[in-house]
Write an enzyme that holds these catalytic residues in place. Structure first.
Site, PDB file in Angstrom:
ATOM      1  N   SER A 851       0.478  -2.541  -4.038  1.00 28.73           N
ATOM      2  CA  SER A 851      -0.928  -2.713  -4.384  1.00 28.73           C
ATOM      3  C   SER A 851      -1.799  -2.027  -3.321  1.00 28.73           C
ATOM      4  CB  SER A 851      -1.246  -4.200  -4.530  1.00 28.73           C
ATOM      5  OG  SER A 851      -2.481  -4.392  -5.164  1.00 28.73           O
ATOM      6  N   ASP A 934       1.308  -2.859 -15.850  1.00 32.13           N
ATOM      7  CA  ASP A 934       0.340  -3.067 -14.778  1.00 32.13           C
ATOM      8  C   ASP A 934      -1.008  -2.530 -15.242  1.00 32.13           C
ATOM      9  OD1 ASP A 934      -1.141  -3.354 -12.526  1.00 32.13           O
ATOM     10  OD2 ASP A 934       0.203  -2.245 -11.203  1.00 32.13           O
ATOM     11  N   HIS A 966       2.193  -5.879 -12.528  1.00 28.14           N
ATOM     12  CA  HIS A 966       1.923  -5.514 -11.133  1.00 28.14           C
ATOM     13  C   HIS A 966       3.063  -5.964 -10.223  1.00 28.14           C
ATOM     14  CE1 HIS A 966      -0.915  -3.926  -8.267  1.00 28.14           C
ATOM     15  NE2 HIS A 966      -1.007  -5.049  -7.586  1.00 28.14           N
TER      16      HIS A 966
END
Length: 998
Positions: A851, A934, A966
């Site tokens: 991320s 995601d 994600h």
């Protein structure tokens, strides 16, 4: 002539100009007056400050006494002399200890040359004389490890069946054992000679191998109940070990001085071997020679038990929780419920029925429960409700079959003996519960949207939204609804009430809030008369704002009776996200959290308490200036204290906060290490905590309101085979300075198995996501620091600018500064490691992040820090910040990038912090992971990164999971994730001797 001349004058422009000048003079005069007033106000304020300081100065001067001062100087000089003397003594003692250390090192070298069992002569002599070693080898050969507790007492045995993958742990610590002392005592007096005689009777030398023995007959099976009775010593416990033997005879070969057993049975026949374990404390030295498992593998971590939060019954006698194990051989998970006796500490299987998904203690006794069964009799995707006695599940009665996949059960008993309960499910716009299995399948799969926020996390939004439903269970003689089983002890009266659906403006209400909301988004009062729930602010667009509100509604009311507790404007400044509405134990108060920022998801949570009376809410903040952001709360039994959990210095600690605490109150933590998954105040006012740590996937213990740990019931690293040997010795931390902040920043160090400071290990440098997040002392099945370390790395996990738990200023500072503040913090962290940790080989380092951590890997790639690593790993990271509006949560991007996206230019943070601006510098081998589901950071970001690396000729690899979001959550996918990443980094760090990273 005069008349003509005057007539030709044009004085109007001059008059207009004079008018403007007059207006300007007037405006300037007003501005001057305003500035004069401001200056006068400032002067008065400074005068007051001066007067205050003068008063303080005069008080200080008047309080100063020269005689006392001289006396203090003399006392300090005396202390200084004593400290200097003590330092000198310590220096002398240090020199003596250094000399002693050199002598011990020499002795240690001699012992190392001899081995842990001594030289050959000593070893043979001891083995001949000391039967304890022989016994321990028997246990080890049969898959049994004997473990010591912190006091050196051997109270636990771990028994492994490698064929089945079973692990059984017998803990016979007197505090926890279910075997009474009188039962244990009956086994004393048995002798090791019984076993020796039995072995002599059954063993026959194998031709050609003098070190192996077989039973005399393939059909003969040694009866362990007769042959393995323990010798005369302190008996510690009974171990039952089940061997499942295949058709082909199995020969377990052991050294001649240990044991060999041959058994041949038909397939799936079972031998149950009872070992009575006991030995003297003289086994310490021998046990040290038996290796313990200390390294954890990806498969071991992923398959290890995953335990839920312990839920205690009202009287605090016992608690239940789920325990899920996974088999990579069978490719399936198995869940059982376990029961923890809070008095004795015994843990037993409560039920193996994995269909029981949720349990609530409610009903006429302290053991009465209401639970959700994940299926119903109709098999249509709905669920069932059962009542039962927790100590007798055979008494369970079906009370209702609900035609939708309801979850999030909360329930209370009323004075009349009824049960009021809440559950949630998705609902159609008309308010009825939605069941995907019963819904019509449209002819077209088209989706059409006219507003932003078309998808979230991993799901495209539909007209169906979450809603809280309420229901009443009464005695069987009440009116029976169409959902009810006629033979139930309770029955569902009437229909379920939807409290949420239909409240609409700019958007429509939804509770719990997707995707992470659950039963913590709503609550029911202890008497069952009131309900509170939170929803995103229906007056604001969903994608642009985090603002949410809490609604109060009478249990027997409906959506039209709901009243907002904290609408914008009710509390000055409180406009942001709300969380955790919770009734006090007497139902008179409601506590909740709320942030100030209307579009900032990581603002500081402030505690609020309101009256549970919509006509007189009287909302007050609690410890409103506390510079921490709590996110878990429970009430004390008397309603005077709130126990909250908040990120604090790399941990999440529990703090008691008086419900009426003033703004400047500073709470003190009562827990230290770990991150709680849940906590509950017991009837005796102890707090039952279920948490995890870097070295333990679940610890369950009780702590007093003063911070005394009163009972430790479970530590996963002491009972789970995959976690065996892990402990706090695997972890440490350091603080370092940076140029971005005045405070020192923290980093975790995680050591590999069998770590020695005399060796060097390659660096694994991890960067956390968020960016408003933190590396905390908690267990993770996604990014498990210890699993990374046990590949052979020293893991460094820094908490740079943006991290939670060091004050809101550090968290807020990252906004608009993605590419400088945290980057320089990480540079300084690397510098500290390189200069201060000689056992870390930074020349063989790798870096990885997900991320925001993935974004930082991409930023590294174009900057000097990227050249200090041999390989990089980006998991679902940002590649092109100009494409940030491909996300779903625009409030996040708008806040962190300093505003909405406009035409990019060099002053825009969207442009300034873009990794692809530095494409010409990319050179470090790079592994890229990005998943199709995601929607926070679309998969195109990972594809773009991989394409650019490939075109530039940078060694790179792309891993994609079409069914992950994600995060990588499915165990089989996670095993591949670990294997592929470790293959890559281990090659470039030199840990692998493979021919290449592919």
């Amino acid at each position: 002539l005069i008349h003509h001349t005057i007539g030709n004058f044009n004085i109007h422009p001059d008059k207009t100009a004079i008018g403007r000048i007059n207006e300007s003079l007037s405006t300037l005069q007003q501005a001057r007056d305003l500035r004069v007033r401001e200056a006068e106000s400032a002067l008065k304020k400074l005068s007051r400050n001066l007067q205050t300081l003068a008063t303080q100065h005069s008080e200080t001067v008047s309080a100063h006494h020269s005689t006392d001062h001289a006396s203090q100087i003399v006392e300090l000089d005396t202390q200084k002399f004593r400290v200097a003397k003590a330092a000198s003594d310590l220096e002398i003692e240090g020199e003596r200890l250094e000399q002693e250390l050199e002598g011990l090192k020499g002795r240690l070298h001699e012992l190392n040359l001899q081995g842990v069992e001594g030289d050959e002569h000593t070893r043979d002599k001891r083995e001949l004389e000391d039967p304890t070693i022989l016994k321990l080898k028997v246990y080890r050969s049969l898959g049994i490890d004997i473990d010591a507790d912190g006091c050196g007492a051997y109270n636990k045995a771990t028994i492994r069946n490698t064929q089945k993958g079973d692990v059984h742990v017998v803990n016979i610590d007197p505090r926890f054992s279910r075997f009474r002392a009188d039962v244990r005592g009956m086994y004393q007096g048995k002798h090791w000679l019984v076993l020796a005689a039995e072995l002599d009777r059954t063993r026959t030398e194998v031709p050609g191998d003098t070190g192996q023995f077989l039973a005399e007959s393939e059909d003969e099976v040694v009866d362990p109940m007769n042959s393995l009775l323990p010798f005369g010593c302190t008996l510690l416990g009974i171990v039952e070990y089940v061997l499942v033997l295949p058709v082909v005879p199995i020969v377990q070969h052991f050294r001649s001085d240990v044991l060999a057993v041959l058994a041949s049975y038909e397939e799936r026949q079972t031998i149950i071997v009872h070992f009575i374990i006991g030995f003297r404390t003289t086994a310490t030295a021998a046990l040290a020679a038996l290796p313990l498992v200390s390294a954890i593998t990806p498969a071991g971590m992923l398959a290890a038990p995953r335990r839920g939060v312990a839920l205690a019954n009202p009287s605090g006698e016992f608690a239940v929780y789920t325990n899920t194990n996974y088999s990579f051989q069978d490719h399936e998970a198995t869940t059982v419920w376990e029961k923890l006796d809070l008095t004795s500490g015994d843990i037993s299987t409560w039920t193996a029925d994995s269909n029981i998904s949720e349990v609530v203690f409610v009903g006429p006794t302290n053991t009465s429960i209401l639970y959700i069964n994940a299926t119903n009799e109709e098999g249509d995707g709905g669920i069932s409700l059962y009542t039962a006695d927790a100590l007798n599940l055979a008494s369970a009665s079906l009370v209702a079959s609900l035609p939708a996949p309801f979850a999030g059960l909360k329930a209370v008993a009323t004075r009349a003996g009824d049960i009021h309960f809440l559950v949630y499910a998705q609902a159609y716009p008309n308010g009825t519960a939605y069941n995907a299995e019963l819904a019509e399948t449209p002819a077209s799969t088209a989706r059409i949207y006219t507003d932003i926020y078309i998808r979230h996390w991993d799901t495209y939004l539909t007209p169906q939204r979450n809603a809280v439903f309420g229901g009443i269970l009464t005695r069987r003689n009440a009116t029976i609804s169409r959902y009810t089983s006629a033979h139930a002890g309770y029955s569902l009266t009437g229909e379920l009430t939807n409290y949420v659906t239909g409240k609409c403006n700019a958007t429509c209400a939804e509770s719990p809030v997707q995707p992470f909301g659950g039963s913590g988004d709503y609550d029911i009062s202890p008497d069952g008369s009131q309900v509170v729930y939170l929803t995103k602010n229906v007056d604001l667009p969903l994608a642009n704002f985090t603002s949410s509100q809490i609604y109060w509604v009478p249990f027997r009311g409906g959506v039209n009776d709901s009243i907002p507790i904290n609408p914008i404007g009710a509390i000055p400044g409180a406009e942001g996200a709300s969380a955790s509405p919770t009734f006090s134990k007497d139902g008179s108060k409601i506590a909740y959290f709320q942030m100030n920022g209307i579009d900032y998801e990581s603002d500081r949570n402030i505690i609020y308490v309101a009256n549970a009376d919509p006509a007189n809410l009287n909302i007050t903040s609690v410890a409103g200036e506390w510079d921490r952001s709590p996110d878990v709360l429970v009430w004390s039994n008397d309603g005077n204290v709130l126990y909250v959990a908040a990120a604090d210095l790399g941990r999440q600690r529990v703090f008691p906060v008086p419900a009426n605490a003033a703004a400047d109150y500073k709470p003190t933590n009562i827990t230290d290490e770990g991150v709680p998954a849940g906590m509950q105040v017991l009837a005796n006012n102890q707090i039952l905590v279920s948490d995890s740590k870097i070295w333990s996937s679940r610890d369950i213990y009780t702590v007093s309101s003063d911070g005394d740990v009163t009972n430790i019931y479970l530590q996963a690293n002491l009972v789970d085979q995959a976690l065996s040997g892990l402990g706090p010795q695997d972890v440490s931390e350091f603080y370092f300075s940076s140029n971005s902040t005045e405070i020192d920043l923290q980093s975790w160090i995680i050591y590999p198995a069998n770590f020695s400071e005399d060796r060097t290990y390659p660096l694994a440098f991890l960067v956390h996501g968020g960016p408003q997040s933190a590396f905390a002392n908690s267990w993770s099945t996604r990014w498990n620091y210890k699993v990374w370390a046990d590949q052979g790395y020293v893991v460094i996990a820094p908490n740079p600018t943006a991290s939670l738990g060091w004050g809101q200023n550090l968290t807020d500072a990252v906004s608009g500064h993605w590419g400088d503040y945290p980057y320089w913090d990480l540079v300084y962290a690397w510098d500290y490691v390189n200069s201060s940790l000689p056992y870390v080989d930074t020349t063989r380092g790798i870096a990885a992040g997900a991320s925001f951590g993935g974004y930082m890997m991409n930023w590294f790639q174009g900057h000097p820090l990227g050249r200090r690593f041999n390989a990089l790993v980006t998991h679902d990271g940002v590649t092109n910040t100009l494409a940030d509006y491909g996300t779903e949560e625009l409030w996040f991007i708008n806040h962190d990038q300093g505003g909405v996206f406009t035409s990019p230019n060099e002053t825009s943070t969207y442009y300034r912090w873009n990794p692809i601006l530095y494409y010409e510098n990319w050179a470090t081998p790079h592994f890229v992971v990005h998943n199709d589901l995601d929607y926070r950071l679309p998969v195109s970001e990972g594809v773009m990164l991989f394409n650019m690396l490939q075109v530039k000729g940078v060694p790179s690899k792309f891993l994609n999971f079409p069914d992950e979001n994600h995060w990588v959550l499915q165990r089989e996918n996670s095993l591949v994730w670990h294997a592929e990443i470790y293959k890559w980094i281990n090659y470039y760090s030199g840990l692998s001797d493979a021919d290449g990273p592919y």
